[in-house]
Scaffold this active site. Structure first.
Site, short mmCIF file in Angstrom:
data_model
loop_
_atom_site.label_atom_id
_atom_site.label_comp_id
_atom_site.label_asym_id
_atom_site.label_seq_id
_atom_site.Cartn_x
_atom_site.Cartn_y
_atom_site.Cartn_z
CB CYS A 383 32.47 19.11 -95.96
SG CYS A 383 32.12 17.37 -95.64
CG HIS A 510 33.72 18.16 -100.43
ND1 HIS A 510 34.63 18.90 -99.70
CD2 HIS A 510 33.39 17.10 -99.65
CE1 HIS A 510 34.86 18.30 -98.54
NE2 HIS A 510 34.11 17.21 -98.48
CD GLU A 512 35.60 21.29 -102.12
OE1 GLU A 512 34.41 21.66 -102.05
OE2 GLU A 512 36.17 20.64 -101.21
#
Ligand code: GLN
Length: 538
Positions: A383, A510, A512
């Site tokens: 990001c 993102h 993650e």
């Protein structure tokens, strides 16, 4: 549907979220379909506007909901994909009640905490039940600590709800702390007794008590807690500090067979004991890795354990996949400004720049990206980290020395990162970013495409306002930046990478938020593999 409500007592930070998530893991491994959710008693509508210092990471769901980081644990510990229906805050409850009042839905009545606010909380439980009729068990964690004034309405709503759906369908689990007093050499049960007494005062008798302890829980203390708290001794469960990794938590809770207790309590019939072999293998790989790499995470909230929670977890997942311990060095980006990249991150095998907002530490992050690019150190920008890589490349490779993001320099002459048209008039701060999952196209022949196994479309979650400025696309590409993915709908740049570099990848989304213990995210897996190469060859 059967319901588990998890409350907490004595202190916060007990690992209540992990306890709830672990129960989810165990029940799911018994073959039960499980759904998890969280009720947060704070008045924010969602945590999206809170500082990481207040709240830790904001976890983003597929549907764009900005939620509590415990939902990250839930998605990593179970296979459920959650939605905005699964995180209810007091802010949402009151917002809805007041809107109804203004619309005249309570016409003629005095609007009161009981029944109107508690009804609103219960109606969320009913709605989630109706929307998920295939689910066997709904696990709801109540944020905060029993006795907090702001949690009272939630507790009261649960008390009423249990009566309405039948007590046999509800299991109350209370997570509490057993402090160890070193000087006396004793574990103390009094705080637990008092916290359970508080819960009973509110009309709830816990069925199971989970005791967080540093050490073990002996028979005497089990008996004492059982007697004073009015539960059967077998329902006093120890939850010990785990030695290595949070993924040991389900295994630890399994020692006192918490899943069995829940199944018996809720009359869930004959389900096999949980098939945890794969989970155990994962834990073993985390605990006993063959290799080791060092990765610097250069961010702004670095002293805070929880600020980049999902990133740290994703690195563990990717590490386990490569039989590698990922040693994370948390680097304050400003320290790189003060001391230079070589001094601060000169020895690492990979550099990760996570998401972030505001201009503090930005130049330090740019120095980190430059150092990684020039020294062939794997770089992963997430990001903001992708925007940093783009600015760095524009400045130092493309010759646009003044390049910047308009987030940090409003009138920069080279706004390589800027607001999209639709973000320009936005004034409200809450839930107005580009949020949630969207589809992107991957371009064949790129590193990203190879990492995603040559998929041509991917779905990833977003949380940002600023974008790669397409006016600069040609210039940056001509200078050698590769765009490996764009959004399917608007053509916004999603992934940038550098060829002729072991791993230099920036993702606007993102990743993650979609990594799981036995399914590392492909970009994290690629990054750790490159860091491993770096460590073996340096
Ligand atoms: N601040 C940047 C933006 O709003 C990046 C956000 C982030 O990293 N989550 O676009």
């Amino acid at each position: 549907m059967k319901y588990i409500f998890v409350t907490g007592g004595v202190v916060s930070s007990l690992g209540k979220g992990l306890a709830a998530a672990s129960i989810g893991t165990l029940l799911e491994h018994r073959g039960l379909k499980t759904l998890m959710q969280k009720f947060d008693p704070y008045l924010n509508v969602d945590p999206g506007t809170m500082s990481p210092y207040q709240h830790g990471e904001v976890y983003v769901l597929d549907d764009g909901a900005e939620t509590d980081l415990d939902l990250g644990h839930y998605e990593r510990f179970t296979s459920g994909v959650l939605s905005r229906m699964n995180n209810l805050t007091s802010g949402q409850v009151f917002d809805s009640v007041i809107k109804k009042e203004r619309r005249g839905e309570y016409l003629g009545k005095t609007v009161q905490f009981i029944p109107h606010v508690t009804d609103e909380i219960k109606s969320r439980l009913h709605q989630v039940t109706n929307d998920n009729s295939d689910v066997d068990v709904l696990i709801t964690e109540i944020g905060g600590t029993v006795g907090d004034m702001e949690g009272l309405l939630f507790i009261e709503a649960l008390r009423q709800f249990a009566l309405e759906v039948g007590k046999e369908n509800v299991c109350f689990i209370h997570v509490t702390l057993l402090p160890y007093i070193k000087a006396a050499g004793e574990v103390k049960t009094k705080p637990t007794q008092q916290s359970v007494a508080k819960l009973r005062e509110l009309g709830i008798q816990p069925d199971i008590i989970i005791c967080r302890t540093e050490a073990d829980l002996d028979e005497d203390n089990r008996r004492k807690i059982a007697m004073f708290c009015n539960v059967e001794k077998k329902n006093v469960v120890a939850f010990r500090d785990v030695a290595h990794t949070i993924y040991e938590c389900p295994l630890d809770l399994r020692r006192d067979k918490i899943d069995r207790l829940v199944v018996d309590r809720l009359g869930l019939g004959h389900t096999p004991s949980p098939a945890l072999e794969e989970w155990e293998r994962f834990v073993q790989r985390v605990i006993h890795p063959k290799n080791k790499v060092t990765i610097a995470v250069a961010g702004k909230y670095i002293e805070l354990q929880d600020a980049y929670k999902s990133i740290y977890e994703s690195l563990i997942h990717a590490g386990a996949h490569h039989d590698t311990k990922v040693q994370v060095i948390r680097v304050e980006a400003e320290a790189i400004e003060d001391h230079g990249a070589k001094a601060v991150i000169g020895e690492v095998d990979g550099i990760l720049v996570p998401g972030g907002f505001g201009d503090r530490g930005i130049e330090g992050k740019i120095l980190a990206a430059k150092y990684a690019r020039e020294n062939n150190i794997p770089y992963f920008g997430i990001c903001l980290g992708m925007q940093i890589a783009t600015i760095e490349f524009a400045r130092h490779v493309c010759g646009l020395e003044a390049a910047n993001s308009t987030e940090f320099e409003k009138d920069t002459i080279h706004p390589v990162i800027c607001l999209q048209e639709e973000q320009k008039g936005v004034e409200d701060m809450g839930a107005t970013m580009r949020l949630g999952s969207s589809e992107s196209i991957l371009f064949a022949g790129t590193k990203a495409s190879q990492l995603y196994d040559n998929a041509d479309r991917i779905h990833e979650r977003h949380r940002h306002r600023y974008e790669f400025n397409s006016d600069y696309q040609d210039r940056l590409q001509d200078a050698g930046l590769v765009i490996s993915s764009v959004s399917a709908e608007e053509g916004l740049v999603e992934i940038v990478e550098l060829p002729n570099h072991p791993f230099y990848v920036g993702a606007q989304f993102h990743p993650e938020f979609q990594s799981k213990p036995n399914h590392p995210h492909p970009l994290f897996a690629g990054f750790v593999a490159a860091a491993l190469d770096h460590s073996l060859n340096s």
